[in-house]
Design an enzyme around this catalytic site. Structure first.
Site, PDB file in Angstrom:
ATOM      1  N   VAL A   7     107.304  79.537  69.706  1.00 27.97           N
ATOM      2  CA  VAL A   7     107.614  78.575  68.640  1.00 27.97           C
ATOM      3  C   VAL A   7     107.529  79.228  67.261  1.00 27.97           C
ATOM      4  O   VAL A   7     108.436  79.090  66.440  1.00 27.97           O
ATOM      5  CB  VAL A   7     106.673  77.348  68.733  1.00 27.97           C
ATOM      6  N   GLU A 143     107.526  70.086  67.626  1.00 29.37           N
ATOM      7  CA  GLU A 143     108.638  70.972  67.960  1.00 29.37           C
ATOM      8  C   GLU A 143     109.223  70.578  69.314  1.00 29.37           C
ATOM      9  O   GLU A 143     108.479  70.360  70.261  1.00 29.37           O
ATOM     10  CB  GLU A 143     108.115  72.416  68.003  1.00 29.37           C
ATOM     11  N   LYS A 196     106.016  63.542  70.614  1.00 32.00           N
ATOM     12  CA  LYS A 196     106.144  64.796  71.355  1.00 32.00           C
ATOM     13  C   LYS A 196     105.621  64.649  72.797  1.00 32.00           C
ATOM     14  O   LYS A 196     106.280  65.029  73.762  1.00 32.00           O
ATOM     15  CB  LYS A 196     105.377  65.903  70.615  1.00 32.00           C
ATOM     16  N   PHE A 241     118.218  66.053  83.134  1.00 32.59           N
ATOM     17  CA  PHE A 241     116.948  66.130  83.879  1.00 32.59           C
ATOM     18  C   PHE A 241     116.993  65.316  85.167  1.00 32.59           C
ATOM     19  O   PHE A 241     116.024  64.679  85.549  1.00 32.59           O
ATOM     20  CB  PHE A 241     115.765  65.745  82.973  1.00 32.59           C
ATOM     21  N   CYS A 252     104.881  73.839  78.717  1.00 32.50           N
ATOM     22  CA  CYS A 252     104.848  72.540  78.020  1.00 32.50           C
ATOM     23  C   CYS A 252     104.718  71.330  78.940  1.00 32.50           C
ATOM     24  O   CYS A 252     103.787  70.550  78.782  1.00 32.50           O
ATOM     25  CB  CYS A 252     106.087  72.394  77.147  1.00 32.50           C
ATOM     26  N   LYS A 255     101.362  70.840  80.885  1.00 32.57           N
ATOM     27  CA  LYS A 255     100.269  70.672  79.920  1.00 32.57           C
ATOM     28  C   LYS A 255     100.374  69.338  79.176  1.00 32.57           C
ATOM     29  O   LYS A 255      99.374  68.645  78.983  1.00 32.57           O
ATOM     30  CB  LYS A 255     100.330  71.853  78.948  1.00 32.57           C
TER      31      LYS A 255
HETATM   32  N1  LIG Z   1     107.067  77.247  74.167  1.00 34.40           N
HETATM   33  C1  LIG Z   1     107.767  76.135  74.007  1.00 34.40           C
HETATM   34  O1  LIG Z   1     108.849  75.949  74.585  1.00 34.40           O
HETATM   35  C2  LIG Z   1     107.249  75.039  73.113  1.00 34.40           C
HETATM   36  C3  LIG Z   1     108.120  74.005  72.716  1.00 34.40           C
HETATM   37  C4  LIG Z   1     107.625  72.997  71.899  1.00 34.40           C
HETATM   38  C5  LIG Z   1     106.297  73.005  71.505  1.00 34.40           C
HETATM   39  N2  LIG Z   1     105.469  74.006  71.917  1.00 34.40           N
HETATM   40  C6  LIG Z   1     104.088  73.986  71.451  1.00 34.40           C
HETATM   41  O2  LIG Z   1     103.956  74.940  70.387  1.00 34.40           O
HETATM   42  C7  LIG Z   1     102.674  75.583  70.446  1.00 34.40           C
HETATM   43  C8  LIG Z   1     102.866  77.083  70.550  1.00 34.40           C
HETATM   44  O3  LIG Z   1     103.510  77.366  71.781  1.00 34.40           O
HETATM   45  P1  LIG Z   1     104.055  78.830  72.114  1.00 34.40           P
HETATM   46  O4  LIG Z   1     104.773  78.731  73.412  1.00 34.40           O
HETATM   47  O5  LIG Z   1     104.746  79.395  70.921  1.00 34.40           O
HETATM   48  O6  LIG Z   1     102.664  79.601  72.317  1.00 34.40           O
HETATM   49  P2  LIG Z   1     102.443  81.166  72.458  1.00 34.40           P
HETATM   50  O7  LIG Z   1     101.246  81.329  73.303  1.00 34.40           O
HETATM   51  O8  LIG Z   1     103.729  81.839  72.839  1.00 34.40           O
HETATM   52  O9  LIG Z   1     102.111  81.647  70.972  1.00 34.40           O
HETATM   53  C9  LIG Z   1     100.951  81.298  70.276  1.00 34.40           C
HETATM   54  C10 LIG Z   1     100.583  82.461  69.371  1.00 34.40           C
HETATM   55  O10 LIG Z   1      99.550  82.042  68.481  1.00 34.40           O
HETATM   56  C11 LIG Z   1      98.711  83.149  68.256  1.00 34.40           C
HETATM   57  N3  LIG Z   1      97.445  82.714  67.636  1.00 34.40           N
HETATM   58  C12 LIG Z   1      96.322  82.229  68.222  1.00 34.40           C
HETATM   59  N4  LIG Z   1      95.398  81.954  67.270  1.00 34.40           N
HETATM   60  C13 LIG Z   1      95.965  82.229  66.076  1.00 34.40           C
HETATM   61  C14 LIG Z   1      95.527  82.136  64.720  1.00 34.40           C
HETATM   62  N5  LIG Z   1      94.320  81.681  64.402  1.00 34.40           N
HETATM   63  N6  LIG Z   1      96.376  82.538  63.736  1.00 34.40           N
HETATM   64  C15 LIG Z   1      97.622  82.980  64.044  1.00 34.40           C
HETATM   65  N7  LIG Z   1      98.083  83.109  65.290  1.00 34.40           N
HETATM   66  C16 LIG Z   1      97.270  82.724  66.289  1.00 34.40           C
HETATM   67  C17 LIG Z   1      98.601  83.782  69.617  1.00 34.40           C
HETATM   68  O11 LIG Z   1      98.131  85.128  69.538  1.00 34.40           O
HETATM   69  C18 LIG Z   1     100.057  83.680  70.110  1.00 34.40           C
HETATM   70  O12 LIG Z   1     100.807  84.827  69.762  1.00 34.40           O
HETATM   71  C19 LIG Z   1     101.954  74.947  71.637  1.00 34.40           C
HETATM   72  O13 LIG Z   1     101.165  73.890  71.160  1.00 34.40           O
HETATM   73  C20 LIG Z   1     103.080  74.423  72.491  1.00 34.40           C
HETATM   74  O14 LIG Z   1     102.686  73.328  73.274  1.00 34.40           O
HETATM   75  C21 LIG Z   1     105.920  75.027  72.693  1.00 34.40           C
END
Ligand SMILES: NC(=O)c1ccc[n+]([C@@H]2O[C@H](COP(=O)([O-])OP(=O)(O)OC[C@H]3O[C@@H](n4cnc5c(N)ncnc54)[C@H](O)[C@@H]3O)[C@@H](O)[C@H]2O)c1
Length: 437
Positions: A7, A143, A196, A241, A252, A255
Site C-alpha cells: 500500500v 485503501e 473498509k 466475486f 486482507c 484478516k
Molecule cells: N495489501 C493490500 O492489498 C491492501 C489493500 C488495502 C489495504 N491494506 C491495508 O494496508 C496496510 C498495509 O498493508 P501492506 O500490504 O502494504 O503491508 P506490508 O506488510 O506490505 O507493508 C507494511 C510496511 O510497513 C513497514 N513498517 C512497520 N512499522 C513501521 C513504522 N513505524 N514506520 C514505517 N514503516 C513501518 C513494514 O516494514 C512494511 O514494509 C494494512 O493495514 C492492510 O490491511 C492492504
C-alpha cells in the site's frame, strides 16, 4: 508515507505521479537501501515504471524526522496483521504515532490508510492530544486497492472514502487527490473505518457463498460456472466475486473477516454470518486433499505438484494463501510436495521442493493441483505434461481449464463444482491396498 509495503509504495509512487513530493519511510534498512538503489522489493505490475519516472519526486528514508519535516500529510500504511485473538495487531500503527517528534509546526494531517478496527481513529486522536500534538489532524482514508492491479486501482478508484474529525482536514485530503475522477464519500471517522471492513467482509461472503453453491453442484450434477453466470447477470447482484475455487487468502480478506467478527464480538454482537464465511473458507481449502485422496487413495509417498503458491495471480504475496494450508495438509498426510510459481517463493513453508518450471514440477508426479490461476497454466492439459506425469490427475482449484477438453486430452480432471461427465477413457479412481485394508 509510513510503510514501504504494497500500500505505502503504490500510494506514495502514485501520489508522486500526480505531482506531489513524497518521502517514504520504513523501518527495514534493507528495504530502504534497495529502493534507493532503484530496486522494487515487491512484485506489483507497473509499479517499477511509476517509481522510475517519479524518481526526482520520491525520497526513501529510515528517519522519522526526515519524513515529517515539512510534510502536509503523514500517511500511515503499515501492516495490521491479526493477533492470536483475531484482533488487529496495531503495534506498527502505534509505533508511527509514538515516534512523531514532540513539536510539529503547521497542521499536518495523519491519514490512516492501514485497515484498522473501528475506534482506532479516536484512540489515535486521544494519544496525540495527550502528547500535546493537538495541531496534528486525523483523517481515515481506507485503501481499497487490490494487489496485482494496485496502480490502476489508485488512478481509477471506485470511490475515495474520507472520514474526518475536522471538516477542513477532510477537505485537504480530498484536494490532494485532484486529478483523480471518482465519487468521494465523506463520513465520520468510525463509518470510514467500518466501510473498509464491511467491503472486504462482503466480498469474502460472496466467495464463500459461491463455493458452497459449487459444493452443492458437485452433489447434484450442476455446473457452478453456468450457475454463477446465470446468477451474476442479475443487475441486483452483478458478476464479481462469484468464481468458485479453493477459497480466499491474502493479507486482507482473512484478516479483515476475523477483525470485523472480533470487533463485533468485543462490542457485544455475534456476527454469525462471518463465522460461517470463515469456516466455509477453511473447509474449502481442505477439500483439495479429499479430492486427491479420491483419485490416489492414501497420500503417503505420493508426489503432488502445487501449481501456483501466491494467493492470486500477478502478485508474489503468499500471506494466508490457500497453498499454505494445502501444502501443510499434504505433508501431514505423508505426500511429497513440489511447487512452481513464477514469482512467489515458499519462504517459511518447510519441506516443499521448489521447481523452476511447470514441467519440472509435474514430472513423475501423481497429481497436479492448480492453486493459483496463473495464465501460464491455461495450457497445462498438453500431451507433454500428460506423458511426464506418473498419473495424469489434475485437480483444478480455480476452474481454469475446460473439463471436457482436459479429459479428452487424457487427464483425470476435477474442478470445483463442475459436473463429472467422465469420458470413457477416464480411469476409475485408484485405490491403494492400504486404503482397502
Ligand atoms: N495489501 C493490500 O492489498 C491492501 C489493500 C488495502 C489495504 N491494506 C491495508 O494496508 C496496510 C498495509 O498493508 P501492506 O500490504 O502494504 O503491508 P506490508 O506488510 O506490505 O507493508 C507494511 C510496511 O510497513 C513497514 N513498517 C512497520 N512499522 C513501521 C513504522 N513505524 N514506520 C514505517 N514503516 C513501518 C513494514 O516494514 C512494511 O514494509 C494494512 O493495514 C492492510 O490491511 C492492504
Amino acid at each position: 508515507m509510513f510503510g514501504a509495503g504494497y500500500v505505502g509504495l503504490v500510494t506514495g509512487a502514485c501520489f508522486a505521479d500526480i505531482g506531489h513530493e513524497v518521502v517514504i519511510r520504513d523501518v527495514v534498512p534493507e528495504r530502504i537501501e534497495r529502493l534507493r538503489a532503484g530496486e522494487v522489493p515487491i512484485y506489483e505490475p507497473g509499479l517499477d515504471k511509476v517509481l522510475e519516472r517519479n524518481a526526482d519526486r520520491i525520497r526513501f528514508t529510515l528517519d522519522v524526522a526526515e519524513a515529517v519535516d515539512g510534510a502536509d500529510f503523514l500517511y500511515v500504511a503499515v501492516g495490521t496483521p491479526p493477533t492470536e485473538s483475531g484482533d488487529a495487531d496495531l503495534r506498527a500503527v502505534w509505533s508511527v504515532v509514538d515516534e512523531l517528534p514532540e513539536e510539529i509546526p503547521g497542521r499536518p494531517v495523519i491519514v490512516m490508510k492501514s485497515t484498522v478496527p473501528v475506534g482506532t481513529g479516536a484512540h489515535v486522536r486521544a494519544r496525540l492530544d495527550a502528547r500535546g500534538l493537538t495541531g496534528v489532524g486525523y483523517v481515515s482514508n481506507p485503501e481499497f486497492l487490490a494487489e496485482g492491479s494496485a496502480v490502476a486501482d489508485f488512478m481509477k478508484p471506485d470511490r475515495i472514502v474520507v472520514g474526518a474529525f475536522d471538516e477542513n482536514d477532510g477537505d485537504r485530503v480530498v484536494e490532494l487527490h485532484a486529478g483523480i475522477e471518482t465519487e468521494v464519500v465523506r463520513t465520520d471517522v468510525p463509518s470510514a473505518e467500518l466501510v473498509k471492513l464491511a467491503a472486504n467482509a462482503f466480498l469474502s461472503t460472496r466467495i464463500s457463498f459461491i463455493n458452497e453453491i459449487a459444493n452443492v453442484c458437485e452433489l447434484v450434477g450442476a455446473d457452478v460456472v453456468d450457475v454463477a453466470k446465470g446468477v451474476g447477470l442479475d443487475h441486483r447482484l452483478g458478476p464479481h466475486f462469484l468464481r468458485a475455487g479453493i477459497g480466499f487468502g491474502g493479507s486482507c480478506f482473512p484478516k479483515d473477516v476475523t477483525s470485523l467478527k472480533q470487533l463485533a464480538g468485543n462490542s457485544g454482537y455475534q456476527f454469525m454470518l462471518l463465522h460461517a464465511v470463515w469456516e466455509v473458507n477453511e473447509l474449502q481449502k481442505r477439500r483439495v486433499v479429499s479430492k486427491l485422496q479420491k483419485h490416489l487413495g492414501s497420500m503417503r509417498g505420493k508426489t503432488v505438484a502445487l501449481l501456483g503458491l501466491a494467493f492470486k495471480p500477478n502478485t508474489d504475496d503468499m500471506r494466508e494463501a490457500p497453498s499454505r494450508v494445502i501444502a501443510y495438509r499434504l505433508l501431514s498426510e505423508g505426500a511429497d510436495v513440489r511447487a512452481w510459481d513464477p514469482v512467489a517463493r515458499p519462504g517459511d513453508l518447510p519441506g516443499i521442493e521448489l521447481c523452476d518450471s511447470v514441467l519440472e514440477a509435474v514430472r513423475g508426479a501423481d497429481a497436479a493441483v492448480i492453486v493459483t490461476e496463473w495464465p501460464e497454466l491455461a495450457t497445462l492439459a498438453s500431451s507433454e505434461v500428460r506423458d511426464a506425469m506418473a498419473r495424469p490427475v489434475i485437480i483444478d482449484g480455480r476452474n481454469l481449464l475446460d473439463p471436457v477438453a482436459t479429459r479428452a486430452a487424457g487427464f483425470v480432471y476435477e474442478g470445483v463444482g463442475r459436473p463429472r461427465h467422465a469420458s470413457p477413457a477416464e480411469p476409475e479412481p485408484a485405490r491403494d491396498a492400504e486404503v482397502r485394508a
